[in-house]
Design a protein around this motif. Structure first.
Motif, PDB file in Angstrom:
ATOM      1  N   MET A  12       0.898  -1.370   0.113  1.00 22.26           N
ATOM      2  CA  MET A  12      -0.022  -0.003   0.225  1.00 22.26           C
ATOM      3  C   MET A  12       1.027   1.265   0.181  1.00 22.26           C
ATOM      4  SD  MET A  12      -2.947  -1.107   2.881  1.00 22.26           S
ATOM      5  CE  MET A  12      -3.758   0.632   2.894  1.00 22.26           C
ATOM      6  N   GLY A  13       1.834   1.122   0.715  1.00 19.50           N
ATOM      7  CA  GLY A  13       2.829   2.462   0.875  1.00 19.50           C
ATOM      8  C   GLY A  13       3.550   2.724  -0.580  1.00 19.50           C
ATOM      9  N   LEU A  14       3.973   1.497  -1.040  1.00 19.05           N
ATOM     10  CA  LEU A  14       4.773   1.747  -2.502  1.00 19.05           C
ATOM     11  C   LEU A  14       3.697   2.364  -3.402  1.00 19.05           C
ATOM     12  CD1 LEU A  14       6.755  -1.370  -2.929  1.00 19.05           C
ATOM     13  CD2 LEU A  14       7.587   1.069  -2.791  1.00 19.05           C
ATOM     14  N   VAL A  15       2.658   1.618  -3.600  1.00 17.40           N
ATOM     15  CA  VAL A  15       1.448   2.261  -4.724  1.00 17.40           C
ATOM     16  C   VAL A  15       0.995   3.677  -4.351  1.00 17.40           C
ATOM     17  CG1 VAL A  15       1.013   0.162  -5.680  1.00 17.40           C
ATOM     18  CG2 VAL A  15      -0.494   1.367  -3.617  1.00 17.40           C
ATOM     19  N   THR A  16       1.062   4.312  -3.352  1.00 22.83           N
ATOM     20  CA  THR A  16       0.677   5.345  -2.803  1.00 22.83           C
ATOM     21  C   THR A  16       1.835   6.336  -2.920  1.00 22.83           C
ATOM     22  OG1 THR A  16      -0.693   4.498  -1.021  1.00 22.83           O
ATOM     23  CG2 THR A  16      -0.212   7.012  -0.689  1.00 22.83           C
ATOM     24  N   TYR A  17       3.198   6.217  -2.734  1.00 24.73           N
ATOM     25  CA  TYR A  17       4.367   6.932  -2.674  1.00 24.73           C
ATOM     26  C   TYR A  17       4.677   7.044  -4.383  1.00 24.73           C
ATOM     27  CZ  TYR A  17       8.921   8.437  -2.652  1.00 24.73           C
ATOM     28  OH  TYR A  17      10.086   9.508  -2.625  1.00 24.73           O
ATOM     29  N   ILE A  18       4.587   6.225  -5.104  1.00 23.99           N
ATOM     30  CA  ILE A  18       4.831   6.081  -6.332  1.00 23.99           C
ATOM     31  C   ILE A  18       4.257   7.634  -7.151  1.00 23.99           C
ATOM     32  CG2 ILE A  18       5.127   5.264  -8.753  1.00 23.99           C
ATOM     33  CD1 ILE A  18       6.058   2.543  -7.085  1.00 23.99           C
ATOM     34  N   PRO A  19       2.858   7.562  -7.186  1.00 24.31           N
ATOM     35  CA  PRO A  19       2.171   8.497  -7.922  1.00 24.31           C
ATOM     36  C   PRO A  19       2.405   9.891  -7.225  1.00 24.31           C
ATOM     37  CG  PRO A  19       0.622   6.886  -7.476  1.00 24.31           C
ATOM     38  CD  PRO A  19       1.808   6.441  -6.503  1.00 24.31           C
ATOM     39  N   ARG A  20       3.030  10.034  -5.962  1.00 24.86           N
ATOM     40  CA  ARG A  20       3.274  11.135  -5.183  1.00 24.86           C
ATOM     41  C   ARG A  20       4.633  11.732  -5.748  1.00 24.86           C
ATOM     42  NH1 ARG A  20       1.614   9.490   0.997  1.00 24.86           N
ATOM     43  NH2 ARG A  20      -0.503  10.492   0.808  1.00 24.86           N
ATOM     44  N   MET A  21       5.417  10.881  -5.971  1.00 20.44           N
ATOM     45  CA  MET A  21       6.911  11.081  -6.247  1.00 20.44           C
ATOM     46  C   MET A  21       7.225  11.223  -7.779  1.00 20.44           C
ATOM     47  SD  MET A  21       9.639   8.928  -7.536  1.00 20.44           S
ATOM     48  CE  MET A  21       9.439   7.543  -6.928  1.00 20.44           C
ATOM     49  N   LEU A  22       6.362  10.345  -8.597  1.00 20.23           N
ATOM     50  CA  LEU A  22       6.798  10.194 -10.145  1.00 20.23           C
ATOM     51  C   LEU A  22       6.831  11.614 -10.851  1.00 20.23           C
ATOM     52  CD1 LEU A  22       7.599   7.642 -11.357  1.00 20.23           C
ATOM     53  CD2 LEU A  22       5.413   7.542 -12.306  1.00 20.23           C
ATOM     54  N   PRO A  23       5.794  12.525 -10.689  1.00 18.59           N
ATOM     55  CA  PRO A  23       5.754  13.797 -11.487  1.00 18.59           C
ATOM     56  C   PRO A  23       7.194  14.659 -11.365  1.00 18.59           C
ATOM     57  CG  PRO A  23       3.768  13.607 -10.521  1.00 18.59           C
ATOM     58  CD  PRO A  23       4.647  12.630  -9.652  1.00 18.59           C
ATOM     59  N   PHE A  24       7.710  14.623 -10.092  1.00 17.45           N
ATOM     60  CA  PHE A  24       8.895  15.264  -9.722  1.00 17.45           C
ATOM     61  C   PHE A  24      10.075  14.763 -10.510  1.00 17.45           C
ATOM     62  CE2 PHE A  24       6.317  16.167  -6.029  1.00 17.45           C
ATOM     63  CZ  PHE A  24       6.562  17.688  -6.033  1.00 17.45           C
ATOM     64  N   LEU A  25      10.188  13.421 -10.848  1.00 16.20           N
ATOM     65  CA  LEU A  25      11.116  12.628 -11.422  1.00 16.20           C
ATOM     66  C   LEU A  25      10.920  12.913 -12.935  1.00 16.20           C
ATOM     67  CD1 LEU A  25      13.621  10.804 -10.392  1.00 16.20           C
ATOM     68  CD2 LEU A  25      12.062   8.889 -10.976  1.00 16.20           C
ATOM     69  N   LEU A  26       9.695  12.739 -13.277  1.00 18.44           N
ATOM     70  CA  LEU A  26       9.505  12.643 -14.882  1.00 18.44           C
ATOM     71  C   LEU A  26       9.737  14.008 -15.543  1.00 18.44           C
ATOM     72  CD1 LEU A  26       6.250  10.643 -15.035  1.00 18.44           C
ATOM     73  CD2 LEU A  26       8.625   9.981 -15.779  1.00 18.44           C
ATOM     74  N   PHE A  27       9.011  15.317 -14.667  1.00 17.77           N
ATOM     75  CA  PHE A  27       9.014  16.385 -15.428  1.00 17.77           C
ATOM     76  C   PHE A  27      10.058  17.457 -15.087  1.00 17.77           C
ATOM     77  CE2 PHE A  27       4.479  15.226 -14.869  1.00 17.77           C
ATOM     78  CZ  PHE A  27       4.326  14.681 -16.324  1.00 17.77           C
ATOM     79  N   LYS A  28      11.196  16.972 -14.483  1.00 19.58           N
ATOM     80  CA  LYS A  28      12.448  17.689 -13.775  1.00 19.58           C
ATOM     81  C   LYS A  28      12.992  18.332 -15.176  1.00 19.58           C
ATOM     82  CE  LYS A  28      16.612  17.411 -11.443  1.00 19.58           C
ATOM     83  NZ  LYS A  28      17.416  18.349 -12.502  1.00 19.58           N
ATOM     84  N   GLY A  29      12.802  19.861 -14.488  1.00 17.32           N
ATOM     85  CA  GLY A  29      13.576  20.659 -15.804  1.00 17.32           C
ATOM     86  C   GLY A  29      13.213  20.617 -16.990  1.00 17.32           C
ATOM     87  N   LYS A  30      12.022  20.092 -17.152  1.00 21.49           N
ATOM     88  CA  LYS A  30      11.272  19.995 -18.266  1.00 21.49           C
ATOM     89  C   LYS A  30      10.351  21.169 -18.445  1.00 21.49           C
ATOM     90  CE  LYS A  30      11.950  15.158 -19.981  1.00 21.49           C
ATOM     91  NZ  LYS A  30      11.408  14.190 -18.989  1.00 21.49           N
ATOM     92  N   GLU A  31      10.167  21.939 -19.747  1.00 19.69           N
ATOM     93  CA  GLU A  31       9.304  22.856 -19.977  1.00 19.69           C
ATOM     94  C   GLU A  31       8.046  22.086 -20.562  1.00 19.69           C
ATOM     95  OE1 GLU A  31       8.710  27.332 -19.945  1.00 19.69           O
ATOM     96  OE2 GLU A  31       9.955  25.670 -18.717  1.00 19.69           O
ATOM     97  N   LEU A  32       6.735  22.094 -19.785  1.00 20.67           N
ATOM     98  CA  LEU A  32       5.906  21.544 -20.342  1.00 20.67           C
ATOM     99  C   LEU A  32       5.095  22.640 -21.295  1.00 20.67           C
ATOM    100  CD1 LEU A  32       4.393  19.945 -16.900  1.00 20.67           C
ATOM    101  CD2 LEU A  32       5.113  18.734 -18.927  1.00 20.67           C
ATOM    102  N   PRO A  33       4.367  21.996 -22.275  1.00 22.20           N
ATOM    103  CA  PRO A  33       3.324  22.862 -23.146  1.00 22.20           C
ATOM    104  C   PRO A  33       2.676  23.928 -22.431  1.00 22.20           C
ATOM    105  CG  PRO A  33       3.136  20.735 -23.827  1.00 22.20           C
ATOM    106  CD  PRO A  33       3.886  20.692 -22.510  1.00 22.20           C
ATOM    107  N   PRO A  34       2.667  25.079 -22.931  1.00 27.24           N
ATOM    108  CA  PRO A  34       2.171  26.314 -22.321  1.00 27.24           C
ATOM    109  C   PRO A  34       0.489  25.834 -21.649  1.00 27.24           C
ATOM    110  CG  PRO A  34       3.040  27.213 -24.082  1.00 27.24           C
ATOM    111  CD  PRO A  34       3.147  25.752 -24.388  1.00 27.24           C
ATOM    112  N   PHE A  35      -0.045  25.211 -22.755  1.00 22.70           N
ATOM    113  CA  PHE A  35      -1.508  24.739 -22.244  1.00 22.70           C
ATOM    114  C   PHE A  35      -1.539  23.880 -21.011  1.00 22.70           C
ATOM    115  CE2 PHE A  35      -5.379  22.205 -22.697  1.00 22.70           C
ATOM    116  CZ  PHE A  35      -6.322  23.324 -22.695  1.00 22.70           C
ATOM    117  N   VAL A  36      -0.637  23.052 -21.142  1.00 25.44           N
ATOM    118  CA  VAL A  36      -0.776  21.829 -20.014  1.00 25.44           C
ATOM    119  C   VAL A  36      -0.346  22.852 -18.681  1.00 25.44           C
ATOM    120  CG1 VAL A  36       0.455  20.061 -18.830  1.00 25.44           C
ATOM    121  CG2 VAL A  36      -0.126  19.986 -21.345  1.00 25.44           C
TER     122      VAL A  36
END
Lengths: 243, 102
Positions: B12-36
């Motif tokens: 339960m801890g893992l499946v809760t933590y992963i969605p909390r943490m993933l965006p910081f890892l995935l979108f690090k230093g990336k400029e998302l499209p202005p609409f997003v």
């Protein structure tokens, strides 16, 4: 220089602590009840506290208790937890945009403490989100949740009925307290909140989808519709200006 | 401690933590499209609306006025400029008094 940085961090941490007080109050009755229910579901004190320490997500912990009581399998409980908590992905993506240029490792650490409540406080605060602020905020929320889960199990009773019920309003009142100041200065915020509320009400009252998905869907629908409206409005105005 | 429960908690801890943490890892230093970016800026207010309604109305399932009264108190206190802690405490107080007399 190092002193200056330390000073900034500690004042941010204090700010986080202060901003977390409402969450600490709001978690108190919910954690207490969780501890009590965990005891009646047959969890030991250690298991109860461990769950609050490792999972730290109220709604899914409650659901896991009722699933344990039904005799549901471990895999299904974990899957349900995943579905209920997937909404945090959207919240973290939002906070990531607002976060200060702190090292990635800091963000990966404070990401652990992102709940509906800490997200709401952090996302509506002025200025960028710093590590110090998030750690202070998480500390209050986490301590309240973990400690009172244990206390609930130990004393095996909840608050007097009247107080238990009236304290149930705390987190909702906090959400309102975070929302209204922005509503007063921005019509866009009013539209966003009203649409989010309407979509979520339609989805949950008609039981179209589970609570976790309903919040994500309502949030995305409202945010996208308002953003499209904004883009269209700007484009329309732009054409006007050129004439 | 039953080991099955421990594994369940860790899962339960893992499946809760992963969605909390993933965006910081995935979108690090990336400029998302202005609409997003625009949509993400809207998320907090839309989420707050959805977190408040309809749940606040159903705090007390037998008496919907209970939730309505709590919501109105919080709105009023907040509209008058009270800080968040005061908003929370005033709603709790009003509802405690209400249930005392009902």
């Amino acid at each position: 220089m190092a002193d200056l940085v330390m000073e900034k961090d500690s004042s941010q941490f204090k700010k986080g602590l202060q901003s977390g007080i409402s969450i600490g109050i709001g978690y108190f009755p919910i954690a207490l009840t969780f501890g009590l229910l965990a005891k009646t579901s047959g969890l030991s004190l250690t298991e109860t506290v461990l769950m609050s320490m490792i999972v730290f997500a109220g709604a899914s912990q409650y659901i896991s208790l009722s699933l344990i009581a039904y005799g549901t399998g471990v895999f299904e409980i974990i899957l349900t937890t995943f579905i209920v908590n997937i909404r945090h992905f959207l919240m973290s993506a939002t906070l990531n945009e607002k976060s200060d240029d702190d090292p990635l490792i800091n963000k990966i650490i404070y990401a652990f403490g992102i709940t509906d409540e800490t997200f709401s406080v952090a996302a509506t605060k002025d200025g960028p989100i710093t590590t110090g602020f998030m750690l202070g905020l998480n500390f209050v929320a986490y301590s309240s949740w973990v400690v009172f889960s244990g206390v609930g199990h130990l004393i095996g009773a909840s608050l007097p009925q009247t107080l238990q019920e009236s304290m149930g309003v705390a987190l909702y009142a906090m959400f309102i307290g975070l929302l209204v100041p922005s509503m007063k200065v921005s019509m866009k915020v009013v539209f966003l909140a009203v649409l989010g509320a309407v979509f979520n009400s339609i989805l949950t009252i008609n039981e179209i989808m589970a609570q976790g998905w309903a919040i994500v869907t309502a949030t995305l629908l409202s945010s996208i519709i308002i953003e499209i409206a904004e883009v269209l409005k700007k484009r329309y105005r732009g054409v006007d200006d050129e004439e | 401690m039953k080991s099955e429960i421990i594994w369940m908690i860790i899962g339960m801890g893992l499946v809760t933590y992963i969605p909390r943490m993933l965006p910081f890892l995935l979108f690090k230093g990336k400029e998302l499209p202005p609409f997003v970016q625009g949509v993400l800026k809207n998320v907090p207010y839309a989420t707050l609306g959805a977190l408040i309604f309809p749940a606040i109305i159903f705090i007390q399932k037998d008496d919907l006025w209970y939730g309505v009264l709590g919501a109105c108190t919080a709105f009023l206190a907040s509209y008058l400029g009270a800080n968040v802690i005061f908003v929370v405490l005033s709603s709790i107080t009003v509802l405690t008094v209400y249930s005392y007399f009902m």
